[in-house]
Design a protein around this motif. Structure first.
Motif, short mmCIF file in Angstrom:
data_model
loop_
_atom_site.label_atom_id
_atom_site.label_comp_id
_atom_site.label_asym_id
_atom_site.label_seq_id
_atom_site.Cartn_x
_atom_site.Cartn_y
_atom_site.Cartn_z
N ALA A 191 14.15 35.74 36.51
CA ALA A 191 15.15 36.75 35.45
C ALA A 191 14.73 37.82 34.49
O ALA A 191 15.21 38.15 34.34
N ASN A 192 13.55 37.58 34.63
CA ASN A 192 12.69 39.22 34.09
C ASN A 192 13.33 40.07 34.48
O ASN A 192 13.62 41.24 34.24
N LEU A 193 12.84 39.98 36.17
CA LEU A 193 13.65 41.26 36.84
C LEU A 193 14.22 41.72 36.96
O LEU A 193 15.26 43.37 36.92
N PHE A 194 16.18 41.08 36.82
CA PHE A 194 17.11 41.48 36.70
C PHE A 194 17.56 41.64 35.46
O PHE A 194 18.49 42.40 35.86
N ALA A 195 16.61 41.05 34.52
CA ALA A 195 17.54 41.16 33.11
C ALA A 195 16.72 42.30 33.20
O ALA A 195 18.01 43.58 32.45
N ASP A 196 15.89 42.93 32.77
CA ASP A 196 15.54 44.18 32.59
C ASP A 196 15.75 45.05 33.97
O ASP A 196 16.20 46.52 33.51
N GLY A 197 15.87 44.81 34.69
CA GLY A 197 16.93 46.11 35.44
C GLY A 197 18.22 46.60 35.52
O GLY A 197 18.72 47.60 35.33
N VAL A 198 18.78 45.81 34.41
CA VAL A 198 19.70 46.02 34.52
C VAL A 198 19.82 46.73 33.44
O VAL A 198 21.10 47.47 32.70
N SER A 199 19.13 46.49 31.86
CA SER A 199 18.95 46.60 31.05
C SER A 199 18.51 48.52 31.28
O SER A 199 19.13 49.72 31.19
N MET A 200 18.09 48.58 32.31
CA MET A 200 16.85 50.55 32.98
C MET A 200 17.78 51.35 32.71
O MET A 200 18.99 52.19 32.88
N GLY A 201 19.08 49.79 34.14
CA GLY A 201 20.15 50.93 35.00
C GLY A 201 21.06 51.43 33.50
O GLY A 201 21.64 52.55 33.95
N LEU A 202 21.52 50.21 32.43
CA LEU A 202 22.66 50.82 31.49
C LEU A 202 21.71 51.23 30.79
O LEU A 202 22.16 52.53 30.92
#
Length: 243
Positions: A65-76
């Motif tokens: 959950a952290n991986l994908f949530a933070d990954g999307v946040s980082m990309g955006l």
């Protein structure tokens, strides 16, 4: 004949994708590794009975959950910051063009000073300033670089930068979780996760070295050291809170 400068840099100067997007790859990869391992280290450091009962499932659920949530946040975040940087550049450049048109003497004096500070003799700096003053677009570009430290973002694509940041975050960030996909949670699994994390940090450091050709010890050492500090903090917090 117009020149495609992106293709020119790739062919004539050997600039590959890794060099073009090194900032996004290192930024996303390092943050992904540290963020995910923080979950693993936090649970491993905690000694509370409830945490031990949910064990590996908690690591995977919270980790993914952290991986994908933070990954999307980082990309955006990379995308939005790139767009903001582009807007700021164009706004500042329009102001610079207006200042050149409305107050050429002041701008001429500023450019002359900049050229002298960068090593041109006063006589040559004076001639170059007179030439550039007749070409305000070129003068504005030079002032943006030397006065404000801003480069033309025309060839930067915030969307592509965001995708590279997201992809690097997910790719490297998944590595600390691999042992928990393959094995039952135990102290040995955590040790394997630690080894996987340091392997990922070393790989990221080697990737940085291969792109920049700076000293390998510095490139790998800095990456591993910073990651180790963050991992130790996460483990200590889990131990203090749950122990």
């Amino acid at each position: 004949m117009s020149i495609d400068w992106t293709q020119h840099r790739r062919k004539a100067h050997g600039l590959g994708r890794v060099q073009e997007f090194l900032k996004q790859i290192v930024y996303g990869g390092n943050d992904g590794i540290v963020t995910t391992f923080a979950i693993v280290a936090g649970f491993a450091g905690a000694q509370a009975e409830g945490v031990q009962q949910i064990g590996g499932l908690a690591v995977l659920v919270f980790g993914l959950a952290n991986l994908f949530a933070d990954g999307v946040s980082m990309g955006l975040g990379e995308f939005l910051s790139g767009r903001a940087g582009n807007d700021l550049f164009h706004t500042r450049r329009r102001m610079e063009l207006r200042e050149i048109a409305e107050n050429p003497d002041q701008e001429r004096a500023e450019l002359f000073t900049i050229l002298c500070q960068r090593g041109l003799p006063p006589g040559e700096a004076d001639k170059v300033t007179d030439i550039l003053l007749r070409h305000p677009e070129m003068m504005a570009d030079l002032m943006m670089t030397y006065e404000f430290g801003m480069h033309d973002p025309a060839e930067d694509d915030p969307a592509v930068n965001g995708l590279f940041t997201f992809g690097s975050f997910i790719t490297f960030g998944a590595i600390p979780l691999v042992p928990y996909f393959l094995l039952e949670p135990s102290s040995s699994t955590f040790r394997l996760s630690v080894m996987a994390t340091f392997t990922a940090l070393i790989a990221l450091g080697v990737l940085r070295w291969s792109a920049t050709r700076e000293r390998m010890g510095r490139a790998v050492g800095e990456t591993v050291l910073l990651g180790a500090i963050c991992a130790a903090v996460a483990f200590a917090v889990g131990w203090l809170v749950g122990g």
